[in-house]
Write a protein that holds these residues in place. Sequence first.
Motif, short mmCIF file in Angstrom:
data_model
loop_
_atom_site.label_atom_id
_atom_site.label_comp_id
_atom_site.label_asym_id
_atom_site.label_seq_id
_atom_site.Cartn_x
_atom_site.Cartn_y
_atom_site.Cartn_z
N GLN A 19 0.85 -1.17 0.00
CA GLN A 19 0.00 0.00 0.00
C GLN A 19 0.89 1.23 0.00
N ASN A 41 -5.79 1.60 -7.39
CA ASN A 41 -6.35 1.89 -6.07
C ASN A 41 -7.02 0.64 -5.50
N GLU A 97 -9.67 -0.81 -2.65
CA GLU A 97 -10.82 -0.35 -1.89
C GLU A 97 -10.85 -0.96 -0.50
N TYR A 132 -7.62 9.60 2.26
CA TYR A 132 -7.97 8.60 1.26
C TYR A 132 -8.87 9.16 0.16
N SER A 152 -14.41 6.26 -3.07
CA SER A 152 -14.69 5.22 -4.05
C SER A 152 -16.02 4.58 -3.69
N ALA A 165 -10.40 4.48 -0.94
CA ALA A 165 -9.38 3.66 -1.60
C ALA A 165 -7.99 4.17 -1.27
N GLY A 175 -3.79 3.68 -2.68
CA GLY A 175 -3.03 3.19 -3.83
C GLY A 175 -2.15 2.00 -3.50
N ARG A 191 -14.88 7.77 -6.81
CA ARG A 191 -13.73 8.10 -7.66
C ARG A 191 -14.10 8.05 -9.13
#
Length: 671
Positions: A99, A127, A129, A230, A233, A254, A256, A360
Amino acid sequence: MRMIRVIAALLLALGLLGGRAGAAQAQQSVDALRNKANQGTVSIISGGVNGTYIRIASDLAAVLDKDGELRILPIVGKGSVRNLLDLLYLRGIDVAILQSDVLSYSLKEHLAPNLAQRIRYITKLYNEEVHILAGRDVAQVADLAGRKVNVDGAGSGTAMTASILFDALGVKIVPTNFDQALALEKLKAGEIAAMVYVVGKPAELFSKIAADSGLHLLSLPLTPNLLQTYLPSSLSHSDYPALIAEGQAADTVAVGAVMAVYNWDPKSERYKTMAAFVDAFFDDFDRFLQPPRHPKWQDVNLAAELPGWTRFQPAQDWLDRRPTTAGTGYDIPLKNSFDEFIAFMQQSGGNPREGATQSREALFARFLEWRKRQQEASPTEAITILTGDPSGVYYPLGTALGTLYGKLRPAAQVTVQATQGSVQNLNLLQAGRGDIAFALADSVDLAWKGDAELGFPSRLDKLRTVAAIYPNYIQVVATKASGIQSLADLKGKRVSVGAPRSGTEINARRVFAAAGLSYDMMSVQYLPFGESVALMKQGDLDATLQSAGLGVASIRELASAVPITLVPIPPKVVARIGGPAYVARTIPAGTYAGQTQDVPTASINNLLMTREGVPAEVIYTITKAMFDNLPALTTAHAAAQGIALNHAVQGSPVPLHPGAQRYFREKGLLR
């Protein structure tokens, strides 16, 4: 009888020798087989058996494996924090899927020494979730207060994100640390109230849950506090038909995912293997967008930058070699334009993340509509200004110059891009991936001639000069605790010399050579200004060489945090560097906190560069914007005090651009 014994002894000795020779040959054969088996092998530590990471790693193996050249070994991992530590310490691990927030978390928690210079990233992936799966008696996240919620194994990325998430929402849970498959069984049995799983949708683990299980995915309240960290999403019925009703969605956030790599020594075989891996991966990226590869590959933009991370040099080199700014898997202008859309929404009073239904995907759809309208309304003039590290001088001056240019040409779309400095800037100009760039004079000279060892494989013949600007001072700074007082004291110390093949790093090579030093006499780290300062504050780095204007923010920040020593570069050392580009100068007393005396050093001019093909009107306007507004540039950074019109046409080996020539003729500097 004696003769018989002698002959027997000789025969026995010969037999032993023969046996030893055979054993040696056998061992050589084993060693050869071992070396062949390991040649071109890249081990990737990923995630659990039911997650997206392992499927991404498996896709890499399926696409890139090539007998005798490259072999990918996917390895099941135990979460982002553990993966990061395995990348640092577990033998044989080359790449880790993590992450993106794990680096800042690990630096904050001091999980490993010298972390910032030991880890690089190849690309941001996609990304992931946040999924919160709960039983029928849990209607909302607030209902989880005081109840058992599984957050995966201790030290996993999910556990880290869950901690941040529940703290932001003010919900105190009782965390458990079962693996995700076991947690699902315990959730079905009612032994826990919910489970958190950070994974790219759709998660395979949830795909087999029956519609009548009574389990469902919770919506997260998208609070401003949560959205500071964050991206918004959503999870839909198409993602999880058994868990979300048709026409419904669960709001979530989400984070990355990133493909991280150990920062191997450029001279090592592992570095060469990883460079080959990067080239194969990027060259064949279009194959990852085709079935049966994971749908998350569709979200990857190879050019996307990660704040706080430094890109692995072979990956940066691949991007720099692209003849255009967009292609399969990478789209730099699209990323820049999306950033401008976010700024536009904020400036116009709208919050691009507002509303419980904002996802998103919806945000990006709105962006595409906005971008289309902008382009249809007026085909804008777009220029990109290439600068350097945000904590240096190039970036604030580039930002101020872009603002001044925008005032003279309001319809222009100006992008200011942070880079690794001179060498990258000049290569980007040559490739047509920038219009204006800051660079050191000696880097420009090397680029104009071509020098493969220092980052210019061929002559950059498209370069043109805008103007000579301010001098860079080569500033060698050490912590007082290191005991470093002179250049000779750098031997055996941990020294940062800037990003690899940057203008600063070229300066470092030349200064050290003139002082009788070489990189193998010290522990050299290739770090940008900001990372160097952070490590020196922690005591994990002894000294840094920074080529920048006087009063550069990174050194000011360091001097305000810990006692420092400005290491002198004597005039006799400057004279031995050779060439007219380097001049002996002085860093005046009081430039930095605690500096009570003048310090001798070397300086070198900075140049503002462009390329052929940029319209003369654009370069005329940028030149005018700079020299007609020097006080505004000085406000952006004090180094601009060194910019003088009467020196503007001196010191560059590269011809002036016609647009710059026009301005300087108007000012009487050229005939």
